[in-house]
Motif scaffolding. Structure first.
Motif, mmCIF file in Angstrom:
data_model
loop_
_atom_site.group_PDB
_atom_site.id
_atom_site.type_symbol
_atom_site.label_atom_id
_atom_site.label_comp_id
_atom_site.label_asym_id
_atom_site.label_seq_id
_atom_site.Cartn_x
_atom_site.Cartn_y
_atom_site.Cartn_z
ATOM 1 N N LEU A 38 -30.675 9.167 -17.831
ATOM 2 C CA LEU A 38 -30.286 10.573 -17.858
ATOM 3 C C LEU A 38 -28.815 10.635 -18.239
ATOM 4 O O LEU A 38 -27.945 10.168 -17.503
ATOM 5 N N THR A 41 -38.416 13.838 -11.146
ATOM 6 C CA THR A 41 -36.987 14.088 -10.965
ATOM 7 C C THR A 41 -36.615 14.327 -9.510
ATOM 8 O O THR A 41 -35.436 14.231 -9.158
ATOM 9 N N LEU A 92 -41.552 20.241 -16.520
ATOM 10 C CA LEU A 92 -41.636 19.060 -17.390
ATOM 11 C C LEU A 92 -43.038 18.455 -17.405
ATOM 12 O O LEU A 92 -43.240 17.392 -17.993
ATOM 13 N N THR A 94 -35.270 4.353 -17.619
ATOM 14 C CA THR A 94 -35.244 5.794 -17.850
ATOM 15 C C THR A 94 -33.816 6.280 -17.601
ATOM 16 O O THR A 94 -33.284 6.104 -16.505
ATOM 17 N N LYS A 106 -45.266 9.569 -14.988
ATOM 18 C CA LYS A 106 -43.932 10.101 -15.277
ATOM 19 C C LYS A 106 -42.925 9.700 -14.192
ATOM 20 O O LYS A 106 -43.288 9.435 -13.052
ATOM 21 N N TYR A 121 -38.644 18.063 -25.991
ATOM 22 C CA TYR A 121 -39.339 17.000 -25.273
ATOM 23 C C TYR A 121 -40.329 16.392 -26.255
ATOM 24 O O TYR A 121 -41.374 16.969 -26.515
ATOM 25 N N ASP A 142 -40.148 19.336 -12.081
ATOM 26 C CA ASP A 142 -41.245 18.486 -12.534
ATOM 27 C C ASP A 142 -42.425 19.319 -13.017
ATOM 28 O O ASP A 142 -43.164 18.901 -13.911
ATOM 29 N N LEU A 162 -40.066 12.990 -16.285
ATOM 30 C CA LEU A 162 -39.494 12.389 -17.484
ATOM 31 C C LEU A 162 -40.331 11.185 -17.910
ATOM 32 O O LEU A 162 -40.743 10.378 -17.067
ATOM 33 N N PHE A 178 -32.762 10.864 -21.832
ATOM 34 C CA PHE A 178 -32.831 12.319 -21.713
ATOM 35 C C PHE A 178 -31.415 12.855 -21.534
ATOM 36 O O PHE A 178 -30.568 12.211 -20.915
#
Length: 500
Positions: A171, A13, A22, A169, A10, A214, A19, A26, A32
């Motif tokens: 955000l 963050t 999650l 990735t 992953k 998610y 984390d 992420l 996201f």
């Protein structure tokens, strides 16, 4: 584990606690959404996300449409951060021709040109930098440029497919200042995190977050409290007691007062909870301190969380009764902490308690009192749920918990601000009563799940010698009502049976 199952690392963050919610972070290569009203901490979390990537050697890109690059760097410095070279801040501004009235097109809406130019600049910046992590701040400007839900959705889909080609990735930040009912992005992105801020009638603002979505991933549901302080955001994952269980040998914890231990059927069992109920001034804190002193004397670690009393006054008051709390604290066996209910969320308080139990190995925990704890709660129902999870967690860690509750009234029918007697394993009841022209105090145990206990009522006294417990008051009836009737001699009274 099967060989055909691929474990995906992953994208963490960098936000403490997030984390955990999650379950690792992420999923890489996806979009996201981080949404919340202005001031809820979106930019701080986004910067933490990029800084975590930079720490791992990844290239980051912060595309800002709403803040200037200078404001962004100033915000980072307020947390003690300096953005490294592998984080690029790209300030996206409209081209000069669109700001010049003489150059504006009359046959086309300027928003059409701006939207297309904005998207072009985003793609050009991405291709130039080729980042692994991207932050786009914010979607509100793109939504305004799109002007319609259809064009906005197409624009978000275009961004999604573009970034997906490169495995970045991303955000996306949304400050919810435009159409908050438009869920277009929710259906397109891989996950949604919502930040909320609440302003109580008194005290500091409270912040909480919730993962709304998610895809293909389990996560910790519900609301989780968080704070913004120098150094970034800290999230306090909601405590789920069923996830924590340790093995330990149960034994009775004694108070070193023979009469009190007899009343409790030998003491309070380790890994259980005890609730001390009584009106103001009956000595609820003194009873729990007796167990604290006995635990420290045995070489065990303990923790006290004080809501109601200033620590300096508490130290002076208890020293006259033989409890030198400062000395116990300095020995390293006792942690004592003043809790400001107006500045602390329930999630942060549970986190502080867990720290003392998990890392400091405290085996006795005191919360004094639940009246102060209730002041930190939005409503009474939530208080019961929070306390239930906290007590279950402490019990499963082998910690013995003492809680105090101040009841309303002095004699007769008492009222509690919240009823937690059914949650506690042991309930100790303190009462005032009148006898022979004096106000006296009586103690009884009305509940003990873990074994037998005395069903008697004993008088007790608190003076410079500390806590003294007398023989059962067998010659009085109606002590709990406050005005008992004498049915025998007065010898059982503490003042008559204990020499001064």
């Amino acid at each position: 584990m099967h060989d055909d199952i691929q474990v995906v690392e992953k994208a963490r963050t960098g936000v403490v606690g997030l984390d955990n919610i999650l379950v690792g972070g992420l999923a890489p290569g996806h979009l996201f959404l981080l949404e919340g009203n202005p001031g809820t901490g979106k930019t701080t979390i986004a910067l933490s996300f990029l800084l975590e990537g930079a720490r791992l050697g990844e290239q980051g890109l912060y595309i800002t449409l709403s803040e200037t690059a200078r404001e962004l760097r100033q915000g980072a410095r307020s947390h003690g951060w300096t953005l490294p070279n592998n984080i690029e801040v790209y300030e996206l501004v409209p081209p000069e021709s669109l700001l010049d009235a003489a150059q504006q097109q009359s046959l086309l809406y300027s928003s059409d040109l701006e939207l297309g130019e904005t998207t072009k600049q985003i793609f050009e910046a991405f291709e130039r930098i080729q980042p692994t992590r991207v932050v786009l701040d914010s979607l509100s400007e793109i939504r305004l440029l799109a002007q319609s839900s259809l064009r906005y959705r197409r624009q978000i889909l275009a961004l999604k497919h573009y970034f997906a080609r490169f495995g970045a990735t991303v955000l996306l930040l949304d400050d919810l200042t435009t159409d908050t009912l438009d869920k277009t992005v929710h259906s397109v992105v891989h996950g949604v995190i919502r930040l909320e801020e609440m302003a109580p009638e008194y005290g500091a603002e409270r912040r909480r977050l919730r993962v709304l979505k998610y895809r293909g991933q389990a996560f910790r549901g519900g609301f989780h409290d968080f704070t913004i302080k120098r150094g970034g955001v800290q999230v306090f994952p909601r405590l789920v007691a069923s996830e924590h269980r340790t093995g330990f040998a149960r034994h009775a914890m004694t108070s070193d007062i023979a009469e009190l231990d007899a009343l409790l059927g030998g003491g309070v069992e380790q890994g259980s909870s005890a609730l001390v109920l009584g009106p103001a001034g009956t000595g609820k804190s003194t009873f729990v301190l007796q167990f604290i002193a006995a635990a420290v004397k045995r070489g065990e670690k303990a923790a006290i969380f004080v809501f109601d009393e200033e620590l300096g006054l508490l130290f002076n008051r208890t020293r006259t009764m033989g409890f030198d709390l400062e000395q116990l604290r300095d020995s390293g066996l006792l942690h004592i902490e003043q809790v400001d209910a107006a500045e602390l969320s329930p999630g942060e308080f549970a986190h502080r308690v867990r720290e003392r139990v998990d890392f400091a190995q405290a085996k006795t925990v005191v919360i004094d009192s639940l009246n102060g704890y209730q002041a930190a709660m939005p409503d009474e129902n939530a208080l019961v749920l929070h306390v239930h999870e906290l007590l279950q967690y402490l019990n499963r860690q082998g910690a013995t918990t003492f809680l105090t509750v101040a009841q309303h009234g002095l004699v007769g029918d008492m009222k509690s601000p919240v009823d937690l007697t059914y949650l506690a394993d042991t309930v100790i009841l303190l009462r005032y009563f009148e006898a022979l022209g004096k106000v006296r105090r009586a103690v009884s145990v009305i509940k003990k799940r873990t074994g037998a206990h005395e069903d008697t009522i004993r008088e007790y006294r608190i003076d410079k010698g500390g806590l003294s417990i007398g023989a059962p008051l067998t010659n009085f009836q109606g002590v709990l009502r406050g005005v008992p009737a004498l049915v025998g001699s007065v010898e059982p009274l503490l003042s008559a049976s204990i020499a001064k």
